[in-house]
Design an enzyme around this catalytic site. Structure first.
Site, short mmCIF file in Angstrom:
data_model
loop_
_atom_site.label_atom_id
_atom_site.label_comp_id
_atom_site.label_asym_id
_atom_site.label_seq_id
_atom_site.Cartn_x
_atom_site.Cartn_y
_atom_site.Cartn_z
N GLU A 200 -4.77 -6.53 -11.67
CA GLU A 200 -4.33 -7.30 -10.50
C GLU A 200 -3.19 -8.24 -10.89
OE1 GLU A 200 -4.37 -7.19 -7.47
OE2 GLU A 200 -3.96 -9.21 -6.76
N TRP B 204 10.06 -1.80 9.20
CA TRP B 204 9.90 -1.29 7.84
C TRP B 204 10.16 0.21 7.97
CZ3 TRP B 204 7.09 2.32 5.07
CH2 TRP B 204 7.10 2.16 3.68
N ARG C 230 5.45 -8.13 8.33
CA ARG C 230 5.03 -6.74 8.52
C ARG C 230 6.12 -5.74 8.17
NH1 ARG C 230 0.34 -6.21 11.85
NH2 ARG C 230 0.91 -4.03 12.03
N LYS D 206 3.50 -6.17 4.64
CA LYS D 206 2.13 -6.67 4.50
C LYS D 206 1.06 -5.63 4.85
CE LYS D 206 -0.85 -9.92 3.66
NZ LYS D 206 -1.08 -10.20 2.24
N ASN E 151 5.71 0.90 16.56
CA ASN E 151 5.14 0.78 15.22
C ASN E 151 4.24 1.98 15.01
OD1 ASN E 151 4.02 -0.08 12.79
ND2 ASN E 151 2.42 -1.27 13.82
N GLY E 152 4.49 2.75 13.95
CA GLY E 152 3.67 3.93 13.67
C GLY E 152 4.56 5.10 13.32
N HIS F 137 -3.34 5.31 -27.86
CA HIS F 137 -3.26 6.73 -27.47
C HIS F 137 -1.91 7.04 -26.85
CE1 HIS F 137 -7.39 7.29 -28.59
NE2 HIS F 137 -7.66 6.14 -27.99
N GLU G 164 5.14 -6.76 -8.06
CA GLU G 164 5.47 -6.88 -6.64
C GLU G 164 6.54 -7.92 -6.36
OE1 GLU G 164 1.49 -7.78 -4.95
OE2 GLU G 164 2.16 -6.53 -3.30
N LYS H 139 0.64 -8.26 -9.31
CA LYS H 139 1.29 -9.44 -8.71
C LYS H 139 2.70 -9.60 -9.28
CE LYS H 139 -0.54 -9.97 -5.92
NZ LYS H 139 -1.68 -9.21 -5.57
N CYS I 64 5.61 -2.05 11.06
CA CYS I 64 6.60 -2.87 11.77
C CYS I 64 5.87 -3.90 12.62
CB CYS I 64 7.44 -1.99 12.67
SG CYS I 64 8.12 -0.58 11.80
#
Ligand code: M6R
Length: 603
Positions: free
Chosen positions: A476, A74, A28, A598, A98-99, A499, A483, A480, A2
């Protein structure tokens, strides 16, 4: 994850400053938001599900304040709704947090037995009640904070207002970042520097188990026993423009476009003067093994690093997800180096893995973007990437900067160990010095990606394939796309397809692949043809002109032929741009994708 901010000002502009700060912190976390401010004799709280702009609409436009706290969330405990949004108020105490308070269930039971009851499903409301309980006992916020720090287990950066002390703001911290700052007429607390860059770029860092008392006139720092502390003033080397979108519609595209500069800025100190500057990097000579520890995109950068360190410097490398590494057996010795890679420098799993390695007295090196972040301060040595503020949740310029450092480390190690001759190293350094000119055409060619995006944006799934270094880069690329566009995209090592996974390939399934290694390309091409035989449509990135002519390839992006050292940059930029253009066509919220945030500061 957050964002929090607190303001104590000589002006009556605290509300505007909080809202402006929250906008900068929104990356965030952005599922709900709220603020609390002092109005006459009361603490007014306004909160909402949704974004800062929704919060702004709910605030009484006539109100002015000189002190207050704000939060953008968040969700960790309880769904994103107004009740669970911060600030939380219990008794005389109002907080933003935050936490995660890990022992909140146990604390909740205890507080219920004292008569407290709870409205939300959050751990934060329990933290607030605990602070209120000790405040009621001691009639001192500072004493309440000191006991809270002994009793609460978990992570917290908290901003606190007390009904009985309306001119003071308190800030306390453990394991979640918190900074304090002063401008000419205002004192701030915040979870992150962008929140205050509009007003100042000097700041102070709060360490674990410390707290600050903030008024409009001053900020005082204390340890958990209540003893005063002196803090060193830090300087953030960026202007407020660094955290703005400029003329771009999204931070992500701005950050993609910045890469020629950010990669160069990151490499410059180590390549400007040939071998002399390369020697500024830490020596890896004494190590028999390297563990690279990171999450998400930074983990992918680690995979690219492994390729170069193993291929060119002959050092065996394990690349580990921090969330796994923190709980596994480590097999450390003085001949093992553990490299931690992180853009934010605050990722909870990476930080926890680092703490474990430090406990076991392992050697540590950080490749970190945010200066003075927790991981940067905790590692034995740090190399800063010079990507600048990365605001878009999808990491782009931080990735290429991390890869740049890892490639240079591989070159240093190869030179030191004699696995590459001086002349070869110098040739590659020279090539890296010209990288910028090679990236610019890739970035100015947006129509190419727009055209492919038109073909792909309505697909239900997309495959990414590659071998060796190409496989790492495709992973990567696939991340992208997932996301920001929400298209399920899986990445496979091309040889692994048969396989099991090839059963998913059907008529018109898009396959994106890259072939940049002459030894592996024929193998990858065979795998691609196997998918073609089952109806797939193939989009190939290659620097091999012959492959580009193959009749089974539906679309080709032909890259300039370079040494392998430049390949990661040349391959990933098109993949970033393609993901961006696809997400744009799907009208996704590119900078703030669903469910993400983020800096992942919780486990
Ligand atoms: O700040 P960090 O580099 O430690 O973050 C690690 C991951 O959370 C991050 O790379 C994440 O995967 C990004 N959203 C990817 O674009």
């Amino acid at each position: 994850m957050c964002g929090i901010i607190g303001v104590a000002s000589k002006t009556n502009q605290a509300l505007q400053m909080i809202l402006q700060g929250l906008e900068k912190l929104e990356y965030r976390g952005y599922d709900s938001a709220g603020l609390a401010y002092v109005k006459e004799n009361n603490i007014v709280i306004t909160k909402t599900k949704g974004r800062i702009k929704d919060l702004e609409e709910k605030i009484n436009k006539q109100d002015h304040a000189s002190i207050g706290i704000g939060h953008t969330r968040w969700a960790t405990h309880g769904e994103a709704n107004e009740i669970n949004a911060h600030p939380h108020q219990v008794g005389k105490i109002t907080i933003v947090h935050n936490g995660i308070i890990e022992n909140y269930q146990e604390l909740k039971k205890k507080l219920e037995s004292f008569g407290y009851s709870f409205r939300s499903s959050t751990d934060t409301e329990v933290a607030c009640a605990l602070l209120d309980y000790y405040y009621q006992q001691t009639k001192s916020v500072e004493k309440a904070i000191q006991v809270f720090m002994k009793e609460a287990i978990g992570s917290y950066a908290i901003g606190l207002l007390c009904q009985e002390e309306k001119e003071t703001l308190y800030a306390l911290k453990k394991d979640s970042p918190l900074i304090l700052a002063s401008s000419k007429d205002t004192n701030f607390m915040a979870s992150d520097i962008p929140a205050i860059l509009e007003y100042t770029n000097t700041y102070y860092l709060l360490d674990d188990y410390e707290y600050a008392v903030i008024t409009q006139d001053q900020i005082s720092f204390y340890n958990k026993e209540g003893e005063p502390l002196q803090k060193e003033e830090k300087h953030y080397d960026a202007t407020k423009e660094a955290s703005s979108k400029g003329s771009y519609p999204h931070y992500m595209i701005k950050e993609i476009m910045e890469q020629p500069d950010t990669i160069w800025k990151t490499m410059e100190p180590f390549v400007e003067d040939g071998l002399a500057s390369l020697k500024k990097l830490p020596s890896l000579k004494k190590y028999d093994r390297i563990d690279i520890v990171a999450c998400g995109t930074a983990w992918h950068a680690g995979l690219v690093g492994k390729y170069f360190l193993e291929e060119y410097a002959s050092i065996p490398v394990d690349v580990c997800l921090a969330s796994e590494y923190r709980y596994k057996r480590l097999f450390l010795s003085s001949r093992v180096l553990v490299i931690f890679i992180s853009q934010s420098g605050e990722t909870a799993d990476t930080l926890a893995a680092l703490k474990r390695v430090k406990q076991e007295e392992g050697d540590t090196l950080g490749i970190i973007n945010v200066k003075d972040s927790s991981i940067a301060r905790f590692v034995d040595r740090v190399i800063y990437t010079q990507a600048g503020c990365e605001i878009a949740v999808a990491s782009t310029k931080a990735f290429t900067a991390q890869v740049a450092i890892l490639i240079l480390l591989a070159l240093t190690a190869a030179y030191e160990k004699g696995t590459m001759k001086e002349k070869e190293v110098l040739t590659f350094l020279e090539e890296l010095r010209h990288l910028k000119a090679k990236l610019t055409p890739l970035l100015s060619n947006r129509e190419v990606y727009q055209k492919i995006a038109e073909e792909l944006y309505q697909k239900e799934d997309i495959f990414y394939l590659g071998r060796g270094l190409d496989y790492d880069l495709m992973m990567e690329g696939a991340l992208k796309l997932k996301e920001i566009s929400y298209i399920p995209s899986v990445c496979y090592a091309a040889g692994e397809l048969k396989h099991g996974t090839i059963s998913l390939v059907k008529e018109a399934t898009p396959i994106i692949a890259s072939c940049t290694n002459p030894l592996l390309d024929p193998k990858t091409m065979s795998n691609l043809k196997e998918t073609k035989a089952r109806g797939a449509k193939i989009y190939l990135i290659t620097n091999n002109e012959e492959l580009a002519k193959d009749k089974d390839i539906d679309s080709v992006l032909l890259l300039e032929k370079t040494s392998e050292f430049l390949v990661p940059f040349l391959v990933i930029i098109p993949l970033q741009l393609l993901a961006y253009e696809i997400a744009l066509l799907r009208k996704c919220d590119i900078d703030k994708p669903r469910n993400l945030a983020k800096a992942v500061t919780v486990e």
